[in-house]
Design an enzyme around this catalytic site. Sequence first.
Site, PDB file in Angstrom:
ATOM      1  N   HIS A  99       0.818  -1.227   0.000  1.00  0.00           N
ATOM      2  CA  HIS A  99       0.000   0.000   0.000  1.00  0.00           C
ATOM      3  C   HIS A  99       0.850   1.275   0.000  1.00  0.00           C
ATOM      4  CE1 HIS A  99      -0.634   0.116   4.708  1.00  0.00           C
ATOM      5  NE2 HIS A  99       0.591  -0.205   4.406  1.00  0.00           N
ATOM      6  N   GLU A 100       0.220   2.352  -0.424  1.00  0.00           N
ATOM      7  CA  GLU A 100       0.882   3.656  -0.602  1.00  0.00           C
ATOM      8  C   GLU A 100       2.047   3.572  -1.590  1.00  0.00           C
ATOM      9  OE1 GLU A 100      -1.143   5.383   0.637  1.00  0.00           O
ATOM     10  OE2 GLU A 100      -1.869   4.362   2.411  1.00  0.00           O
TER      11      GLU A 100
END
Lengths: 601, 601
Positions: free
Chosen positions: B441-442
């Site tokens: 994620h990110e």
Amino acid sequence: MAASILNVRDLHFYLFELFDAQALTARPRYAEHSKETYLAAIETGRKIAQRYFLPIRQKVDVQQPTFDGKQVHMLPEIKPAIDAVIQSGLACPEADYEWGGMQLPAIVASVATSFLSAAGSTTLGYTSLTNANCNLIEAHGTPEQIAKWVVPMRQGRFAGTMAMTEPSAGSGLADLATSATRTEEGRYLITGNKIFISGGDHNLSENIVHLVLARIKGAPKGIKGVSLFIVPKYLVDETGAVGSRNDVSLAGLFHKMGGRGQTSCAINFGEQGGSIGYLVGEENQGIRYMFHMMNEARIMVGTSAALTALSGYQYSLDYAKERRQGRLPSSRDPLSAPVRIIEHADVRRMLLAQKAYAEGAYSLCLFGAQLADDVRTAPDEAERRSAKVLLDFLTPIIKSWPSEYGPRANSLAIQVLGGHGYTNEHPVEMFYRDNRLNSIHEGTYGVQSLDLLARKVPADNMAGYTNCISRMRDDIETATQHPALQEPAAALLAAIQVLEETTGAVLGGMQKLHIDLALANSVKYLELFGNVVVAWMWLKQGIAASAGLARDPHADDRNFYLGKLQALKYFYAYELPEIQVWKQILCDFEDAFYMAREEWF
Amino acid sequence: MAASILNVRDLHFYLFELFDAQALTARPRYAEHSKETYLAAIETGRKIAQRYFLPIRQKVDVQQPTFDGKQVHMLPEIKPAIDAVIQSGLACPEADYEWGGMQLPAIVASVATSFLSAAGSTTLGYTSLTNANCNLIEAHGTPEQIAKWVVPMRQGRFAGTMAMTEPSAGSGLADLATSATRTEEGRYLITGNKIFISGGDHNLSENIVHLVLARIKGAPKGIKGVSLFIVPKYLVDETGAVGSRNDVSLAGLFHKMGGRGQTSCAINFGEQGGSIGYLVGEENQGIRYMFHMMNEARIMVGTSAALTALSGYQYSLDYAKERRQGRLPSSRDPLSAPVRIIEHADVRRMLLAQKAYAEGAYSLCLFGAQLADDVRTAPDEAERRSAKVLLDFLTPIIKSWPSEYGPRANSLAIQVLGGHGYTNEHPVEMFYRDNRLNSIHEGTYGVQSLDLLARKVPADNMAGYTNCISRMRDDIETATQHPALQEPAAALLAAIQVLEETTGAVLGGMQKLHIDLALANSVKYLELFGNVVVAWMWLKQGIAASAGLARDPHADDRNFYLGKLQALKYFYAYELPEIQVWKQILCDFEDAFYMAREEWF
């Protein structure tokens, strides 16, 4: 997304091109077999996996077995899946026809059950452990024991386990505390607690036959005083009828991160005064007998790790061919359509690494199976002995390398799917969890590394080590005949040199230095040897692929062989060079953690 | 087993010896702070973690949030835990006093919330995402927007999210399809589907403020046409009262392998005609604004990965000091008592590697926090600019290295506990699952590697790169003044040379070769740079530890410093040398996977 479990073409490559499994039909034991019967067995495994295993793959994971204090409740669909395996003969594919087996060579048996393992390794665990239990009793038990326990297990009416680990002695078999007292009838009363018993309780069979390590009262301390007993859940009378409960009770189930299809049990033996057990073989020889089953189990662990890796590879490959996202760095046009993610170089990195790990690992396991076949049925005595020496030697690597690189492959499969791979929309996160156990059970990574370095390398005047190096050199010789394999052949030769120098240095250290220091980096030695052995397996695959290409094959086969050569290239460029770093650590007897004192942490 | 979450001594080392956080109190913004107020904030975090987070750690994992089609049901104990965080001020420890914050420097804020993150990273996720959401609106919103949304979020009455990802555009922000239509009132109607919205729905607050990326009708294609909107779950009137539902509906929850304390949501915006949204800043600048939050989130991800690694290290260390099993190779006496497993060299390997990974990773995150403090409050303009340049440059490494090595550390924690570590008797298997998300994620690992190599390295005449190398050289200079650090100082110098040669070669390739090939090994470049940067962090720690030892400390501190030097030694002997292998791959522009064609798989 269409769910392909494994690549059938690849399995055929191992059996018929890499290893010549067809040649085994010349041996009397396999005389009734042919390529056609092999293929039929594989197809049977595939069909059962597709029909019974795949539909419940996620359910098995989500709906863990539960224990209400009286009995174990399992997902009802597990029993029909296991029954289908039993009825097909794939519960004991190597066993004699007369036991209901398929009398297949081990290497074919591995491939025939590969779909089942890939689609539900822990569901298959029930039958494969039962099979290994039977093999042990057949090898070391009496004819009466075989008739009483093996026959119903082979029929699928009983199941089998092995019960070694105790709460206060995990890997330390010398400290087993479970005791056995001889009774006047010549039986034994067993008392003690065992944990992590895979398939230790369930409702899938009429009876469960535990093989239990215990210490007869008055026996020597340490592993020399350990004996092996058959301890059934239910007693069985002379007619074979299942009777009353033995004093064996389930204390609880462990809730594992993965591998949830198979119960992992804490079992109390003899809470009511002693569970009745029957000695296998002679007293105080239990560890030796158990290693019959244990060595088989170690290869099973490696195989399961490799197949779980293959399964994740196949799944993420299918996904990468369909899913569209992003553009290549060279694309300057934001209006162009997103590409399929396999077009991204970094996604191909994750796919090719998975291929190199998973196919490298599985080919190694099949090489081990081929050796097991040679141990059993090679026509020549010297050949049988040579195979035994090499198989014993390689067992820690066959157990460990797939268990270490399998989870890495599964982690890459998650990464290919991104955030989606982290959710239970897809099975790759389950593969990752399932596979993590494999470097723990049946001897941890550290235990395997000490087995390799302290025991297997020096054993018998380095017979296993020498055998291994010599076979590698033979294959290098063959490889140099293929123009495309000059580079990897030279690289493997150089890697053998690294291995030889490292081995010399470490063995020298074992003479000169404190033994605890000399062995401290054993895990690095296992890693080094493992990478060299898998590089060897890739060279073998390169030879077979080059031979295939030389036959001017049709386009699909040509692509298949080119894929093999590309994975070989990847392994030699990205993975094999790591051995230089590990050599340095080993030759320097790096002592950073050895010297680290407890109070410094 | 006593549950220690983190080592307080270690945290103090970072703040007061490695980085001089006390010096920050000389800056006007932190004038009311002192070492005592820092310690009080840390102790507050520790107490809340101990009282509210630790007791529900396992429950949060086992009892995932559920969605009945109307609302989300969560473990009831999560709300009091979050409320305790909010009431303590630790929900926004860096925010101004007037907003209810603690006005702490970022580096102190990180340590003050470290126990919370280590004991329940995803429970803390609700407040830390809300905090990042507030920071974005404060930076780019209007005073009215701040009054309407930030104030209640800072008060803990509202929560915040960021909603970027869409089903058909994961990492590909250019392909976002969510649309926005301007209404006559100057608001926008938002329509589209978003997925993986962390904390996207729950029952923990009066309202949820989504920051949504969408494309205004008629805007340019690609990322240049994306705008950012505030889209609340409930509309709010001029008085600040929460009113009717906005057209924002939860489509479902994702079931994740880990991180189960925080809901991950699929949200439909505008199913009934359009959810009302408020433009942040200017049109078509959404990506730039979002990166304000995104960069902060990337550092949060790295920090969370590091703290989860530290938490597993601490747990397995406590376990290894108590658990008895087996004997050393040198022990010939099977009657001797089993040793505590920390006495086995291989267990110390797994502990020291965890220490090297986790403390190396966390020190890097805190270095990033220190840079953030300098960006914000360094007295000198040049210093602020230099910090900004370096922080921007290092962000992909701060995000990625902990996310890659954190799970490795957690895997070793499982291995230390053996079979027990694989069950939910202990939290280490949960850490392993939780931590796996962080390299996704990110911005995935691959995305970060392209950010580093294709964007950050060449940016601004290599200003970030040069800044980084130059600071490393300064620290090497300092290190050579300590006799114990001669070797690692020389090794880091040599590593910089490797980095320089590799960077030169790769940048050259980006000019001469096809760009897709030149960037194909970007992940290896990220790994190489990451290992050099973490080696640098270890040299920094070595300098602080040597200084500590020179003060002739009491025994506990002496052991603590020796432990730091030993972890440094480990990292330089076992991990840093890998860069040689990666350099070769990069400089050779190894193309094994780049050249691999789809049809070969």
